[in-house]
Design an enzyme around this catalytic site. Structure first.
Site, PDB file in Angstrom:
ATOM      1  N   THR A 175       0.807  -1.219   0.000  1.00  0.00           N
ATOM      2  CA  THR A 175       0.000   0.000   0.000  1.00  0.00           C
ATOM      3  C   THR A 175       0.847   1.280   0.000  1.00  0.00           C
ATOM      4  O   THR A 175       0.297   2.372  -0.083  1.00  0.00           O
ATOM      5  CB  THR A 175      -0.933   0.029   1.229  1.00  0.00           C
ATOM      6  OG1 THR A 175      -0.116  -0.119   2.404  1.00  0.00           O
ATOM      7  CG2 THR A 175      -1.956  -1.083   1.181  1.00  0.00           C
ATOM      8  N   GLY A 176       2.171   1.170   0.098  1.00  0.00           N
ATOM      9  CA  GLY A 176       3.026   2.368   0.163  1.00  0.00           C
ATOM     10  C   GLY A 176       3.250   3.003  -1.201  1.00  0.00           C
ATOM     11  O   GLY A 176       2.726   2.542  -2.220  1.00  0.00           O
ATOM     12  N   VAL A 230       5.985   3.137  -3.012  1.00  0.00           N
ATOM     13  CA  VAL A 230       6.688   2.223  -3.916  1.00  0.00           C
ATOM     14  C   VAL A 230       5.793   1.035  -4.244  1.00  0.00           C
ATOM     15  O   VAL A 230       5.748   0.570  -5.392  1.00  0.00           O
ATOM     16  CB  VAL A 230       8.018   1.753  -3.293  1.00  0.00           C
ATOM     17  CG1 VAL A 230       8.690   0.715  -4.183  1.00  0.00           C
ATOM     18  CG2 VAL A 230       8.953   2.940  -3.077  1.00  0.00           C
ATOM     19  N   ARG A 288      -3.136  -2.481   9.822  1.00  0.00           N
ATOM     20  CA  ARG A 288      -4.183  -1.465   9.630  1.00  0.00           C
ATOM     21  C   ARG A 288      -4.632  -1.373   8.171  1.00  0.00           C
ATOM     22  O   ARG A 288      -5.716  -0.862   7.880  1.00  0.00           O
ATOM     23  CB  ARG A 288      -3.738  -0.126  10.234  1.00  0.00           C
ATOM     24  CG  ARG A 288      -3.066   0.850   9.369  1.00  0.00           C
ATOM     25  CD  ARG A 288      -2.532   2.034  10.165  1.00  0.00           C
ATOM     26  NE  ARG A 288      -1.077   2.086  10.021  1.00  0.00           N
ATOM     27  CZ  ARG A 288      -0.460   2.537   8.948  1.00  0.00           C
ATOM     28  NH1 ARG A 288      -1.160   3.014   7.944  1.00  0.00           N
ATOM     29  NH2 ARG A 288       0.855   2.534   8.865  1.00  0.00           N
ATOM     30  N   CYS A 311      17.529   4.682  -3.890  1.00  0.00           N
ATOM     31  CA  CYS A 311      17.121   5.267  -5.170  1.00  0.00           C
ATOM     32  C   CYS A 311      18.137   6.256  -5.734  1.00  0.00           C
ATOM     33  O   CYS A 311      18.222   6.418  -6.954  1.00  0.00           O
ATOM     34  CB  CYS A 311      15.750   5.931  -5.049  1.00  0.00           C
ATOM     35  SG  CYS A 311      15.567   7.021  -3.647  1.00  0.00           S
ATOM     36  N   GLY A 321      10.954  10.623  -2.829  1.00  0.00           N
ATOM     37  CA  GLY A 321      11.962   9.791  -2.161  1.00  0.00           C
ATOM     38  C   GLY A 321      11.706   9.713  -0.669  1.00  0.00           C
ATOM     39  O   GLY A 321      12.114   8.762  -0.005  1.00  0.00           O
ATOM     40  N   HIS A 362      14.694  11.434  -9.537  1.00  0.00           N
ATOM     41  CA  HIS A 362      15.946  12.004  -9.030  1.00  0.00           C
ATOM     42  C   HIS A 362      16.865  12.314 -10.221  1.00  0.00           C
ATOM     43  O   HIS A 362      16.905  11.548 -11.196  1.00  0.00           O
ATOM     44  CB  HIS A 362      16.674  11.012  -8.127  1.00  0.00           C
ATOM     45  CG  HIS A 362      16.034  10.774  -6.790  1.00  0.00           C
ATOM     46  ND1 HIS A 362      14.980  11.505  -6.308  1.00  0.00           N
ATOM     47  CD2 HIS A 362      16.350   9.883  -5.806  1.00  0.00           C
ATOM     48  CE1 HIS A 362      14.668  11.067  -5.088  1.00  0.00           C
ATOM     49  NE2 HIS A 362      15.473  10.087  -4.762  1.00  0.00           N
TER      50      HIS A 362
HETATM   51  C1  2RA Z   1      15.211   9.803  -0.547  1.00  0.00           C
HETATM   52  N1  2RA Z   1      16.804   8.155  -1.245  1.00  0.00           N
HETATM   53  O1  2RA Z   1      15.150  10.238  -1.702  1.00  0.00           O
HETATM   54  C2  2RA Z   1      15.791   8.477  -0.293  1.00  0.00           C
HETATM   55  C3  2RA Z   1      14.716   7.459  -0.230  1.00  0.00           C
HETATM   56  N2  2RA Z   1      15.221   6.151  -0.080  1.00  0.00           N
HETATM   57  O2  2RA Z   1      14.830  10.408   0.429  1.00  0.00           O
END
Ligand code: 2RA
Length: 350
Positions: free
Chosen positions: A11-12, A14, A39, A129, A160, A254
């Site tokens: 459910t997150g 990712v 939950r 990531c 992120g 990113h």
């Molecule tokens: C961020 N790299 O972007 C981290 C998440 N794992 O905050």
């Protein structure tokens, strides 16, 4: 029989992307079991066009599971990944809990797929990531030129930091939109208020030179991850790496500037050939036409996009690049799915 897959953390932020990817990729799985915190149990989510009810994370969730993907906080993975492995599942973990464990391989399928086969704890980890957003391109260049040093700066999207990061940016943008803010010290901060979390400073109309938590001598955890993980994935334990991690007002994807120094002289022509043919990389670099990757265009796509390819003016052994990668796809869910598919092929002899 086709292997049973558990998606833990379904459910997150990712997990949501993971269900899309599982619905788009070749359907190699038998049952796909969706697992989340108690939950969220009972919620229904769609995967492969079917509604599946989410079950609570407990021992029973791993019965009969061949491969378990984990996209959960570090402490949850630290507790539950070994339990899933004890049930016989191969765990593919996207948290930081096991990445630097010498008994756990850290895998990027385009760079070191062979490493996934040797997993004494029954766990395979995927990198952070930020590392993932550049390592496919850097790995391709290393394979030909031999990497000596990396100096990178990140421009990290707010997703992120999970759903909370996205909500904070959207809330702050709604407060500054259409104003004259950004012209005097502190005016943005006063407009958005003190609740800047999960970021230490306002992220709308701003850049924040911080990601993660404080480590020794002023380095952030995120910067240490880029260094430690790059070394492990590339098999270069003494590689020189310097990272400065920065949060920018981008929702997802990113970007990084990369200064990479190699064993000998490099050429831009050969670099472009390598990047144009490397699996998982798209070269998008035509400065005369004003073409280079940006997060707004790379978001939602799978590859690592590379542009601004230059040889360093004062060092013929070094290259400068700009890369973009979707932090929720290749940066997390896609890499995890690719590793799980490698493991499934191995288990079924495919
Ligand atoms: C961020 N790299 O972007 C981290 C998440 N794992 O905050």
């Amino acid at each position: 029989a086709r292997p049973t897959l558990a998606v833990v953390g379904a459910t997150g932020a990712v997990g949501t992307v993971m269900l899309q990817i599982l619905s788009q990729h070749a359907d190699i799985w038998g049952e796909i079991r969706l697992v989340a915190s108690p939950r969220s149990a009972g919620r229904k989510l769609t995967v492969r066009g079917e509604e599946v009810e989410v079950v609570a994370l407990d021992e029973a969730a791993f019965e009969g599971v061949d491969v378990a993907m984990f996209d959960v906080p570090d402490e949850v993975a630290a507790e539950w990944a070994p339990r899933a492995a004890a049930h016989g599942a191969v765990v593919v973990d996207n948290s930081a809990a096991f990445r630097m464990d010498p008994q756990v391989p850290l895998v990027v399928p385009e760079v070191n797929p062979h490493a996934a086969r040797i997993r004494p704890r029954g766990i395979v980890a995927g990198p952070n990531c930020t590392t993932l957003s550049m390592i496919v391109a850097v790995g391709a260049l290393h394979a030909e030129f031999g990497l000596r040093e990396l100096v990178v700066s990140s421009y990290q999207a707010v997703s992120g930091a999970g759903r909370a990061g996205v909500e904070t940016l959207r809330r702050q943008l709604s407060l500054v939109a259409g104003t004259e803010l950004g012209t005097s010290p502190g005016d943005v901060r006063r407009a958005v208020g003190d609740r800047t979390g999960p970021f230490p400073e306002p992220v709308a109309l701003n850049v924040v030179p911080w990601a993660g938590s404080l480590r020794d001598e002023g380095w952030s955890s995120e910067e240490m991850k880029v260094r430690d993980e790059s070394r492990k994935i590339l098999g270069l334990p003494r590689l020189k790496v310097t990272a400065t991690c920065v949060r920018v007002p981008v929702v997802t994807t990113h970007s990084l500037t990369v200064h990479a120094r190699f064993e000998g002289e490099v050429t831009v022509d050969r670099t472009r050939e390598i990047l144009a043919t490397a699996p998982g990389v798209v070269l998008f670099d035509d400065p005369e036409a004003g073409e280079f990757p940006t997060p707004a265009d790379a978001v939602g796509t799978d590859p690592t996009w590379v542009g601004r390819v230059r040889r360093a003016l004062d060092d013929p052994t070094a290259l400068d690049l700009f890369v973009c990668g979707d932090n929720l796809r290749k940066g997390a869910a896609l890499n995890t799915a690719q590793i799980a598919e490698l493991v499934a092929a191995e288990l079924t002899g495919a």
